[in-house]
Structures are given as structure tokens and as C-alpha cells.
Design a protein around this motif. Sequence first.
Motif, PDB file in Angstrom:
ATOM      1  N   TYR A   2     -38.658  26.954 105.022  1.00  0.00           N
ATOM      2  CA  TYR A   2     -40.014  27.401 105.328  1.00  0.00           C
ATOM      3  C   TYR A   2     -40.033  28.004 106.727  1.00  0.00           C
ATOM      4  O   TYR A   2     -39.532  27.401 107.689  1.00  0.00           O
ATOM      5  N   TYR A   3     -40.641  29.182 106.827  1.00  0.00           N
ATOM      6  CA  TYR A   3     -40.700  29.914 108.087  1.00  0.00           C
ATOM      7  C   TYR A   3     -42.153  30.086 108.531  1.00  0.00           C
ATOM      8  O   TYR A   3     -42.998  30.539 107.749  1.00  0.00           O
ATOM      9  N   CYS A   4     -42.394  29.763 109.778  1.00  0.00           N
ATOM     10  CA  CYS A   4     -43.660  30.085 110.391  1.00  0.00           C
ATOM     11  C   CYS A   4     -43.635  31.551 110.813  1.00  0.00           C
ATOM     12  O   CYS A   4     -42.585  32.044 111.264  1.00  0.00           O
ATOM     13  N   ALA A   5     -44.757  32.234 110.671  1.00  0.00           N
ATOM     14  CA  ALA A   5     -44.840  33.637 111.050  1.00  0.00           C
ATOM     15  C   ALA A   5     -46.193  33.898 111.694  1.00  0.00           C
ATOM     16  O   ALA A   5     -47.160  33.172 111.445  1.00  0.00           O
ATOM     17  N   ALA A   6     -46.262  34.948 112.495  1.00  0.00           N
ATOM     18  CA  ALA A   6     -47.516  35.272 113.164  1.00  0.00           C
ATOM     19  C   ALA A   6     -47.624  36.777 113.375  1.00  0.00           C
ATOM     20  O   ALA A   6     -46.616  37.491 113.383  1.00  0.00           O
ATOM     21  N   ARG A   7     -48.853  37.231 113.533  1.00  0.00           N
ATOM     22  CA  ARG A   7     -49.083  38.641 113.842  1.00  0.00           C
ATOM     23  C   ARG A   7     -50.321  38.778 114.692  1.00  0.00           C
ATOM     24  O   ARG A   7     -51.194  37.908 114.658  1.00  0.00           O
ATOM     25  N   ARG A   8     -50.407  39.880 115.406  1.00  0.00           N
ATOM     26  CA  ARG A   8     -51.558  40.126 116.264  1.00  0.00           C
ATOM     27  C   ARG A   8     -52.486  41.197 115.689  1.00  0.00           C
ATOM     28  O   ARG A   8     -53.603  41.352 116.185  1.00  0.00           O
TER      29      ARG A   8
END
Length: 120
Positions: free
Chosen positions: A90-96
Amino acid sequence: QVQLVDSGGGSVQAGGSLRLSCAASSWTYSMAWFRQAPGKEREFVADITWNAITSYADSVKGRFSISRGGAKNTVTLQMNRLRAEDTAVYYCAARRSSGPSTSLPDYGYWGQGTQVTVSS
């Protein structure tokens, strides 16, 4: 740049629960979880925007819950009624960038991944 540190994976029997956490070094519009099982492509699991709008993959609806806290820079994925098919990294991801998105290419920041293993 945004650094993400995810944690909380482990091994559990089918029907059990696990909680994943991810901390971001600064504010992001949306934080999400993706997963990748052996031999498969990375897929969307759930996401949450800064103002708490959530979305889920059909395969986890009603079992997983995503939330944000800690000045909105942390995200937690509560996983209940786990199944063997939930086994993955499982990978955490983020975007702006703003606007809803469940698309992997839209997320520019990634954690290192944490293993979740569910035995049947």
C-alpha cells in the motif's frame, strides 16, 4: 517538494483489521492510498481532499475508511473485514492540484510503501 512517510502495514487473518498512516511534510490538496499486488498494476484504493471529500474503489467500499487529521497533513486508512485479495503493498500518495482524481498519474508525491498481508 512533499515528503510522505507511510506506516502501519502487517499481517492479519481474513476478517481482521489494520490501520495505515501517512504523514506529509507540508499541505496537499488531496491524499490517497493506492495498492499494488504481485504481478498487478498499482490501483486506486481511496482518497480524501483537504475539505474531507472522500472517494473509494468499489472493492473496498463499506470496509475501508479514510480520514485526515493533524493539521490536515496526515491521512489514515482504517481497513476492516480484510480479505486475502487485499494483500498488496500500500502506497500513500498526495497531490497539490485541485479537483477530484483517482488517477495514478495525477499524484506527484509518493510514500515508500507498506506491506499488507491477509491470510485466509
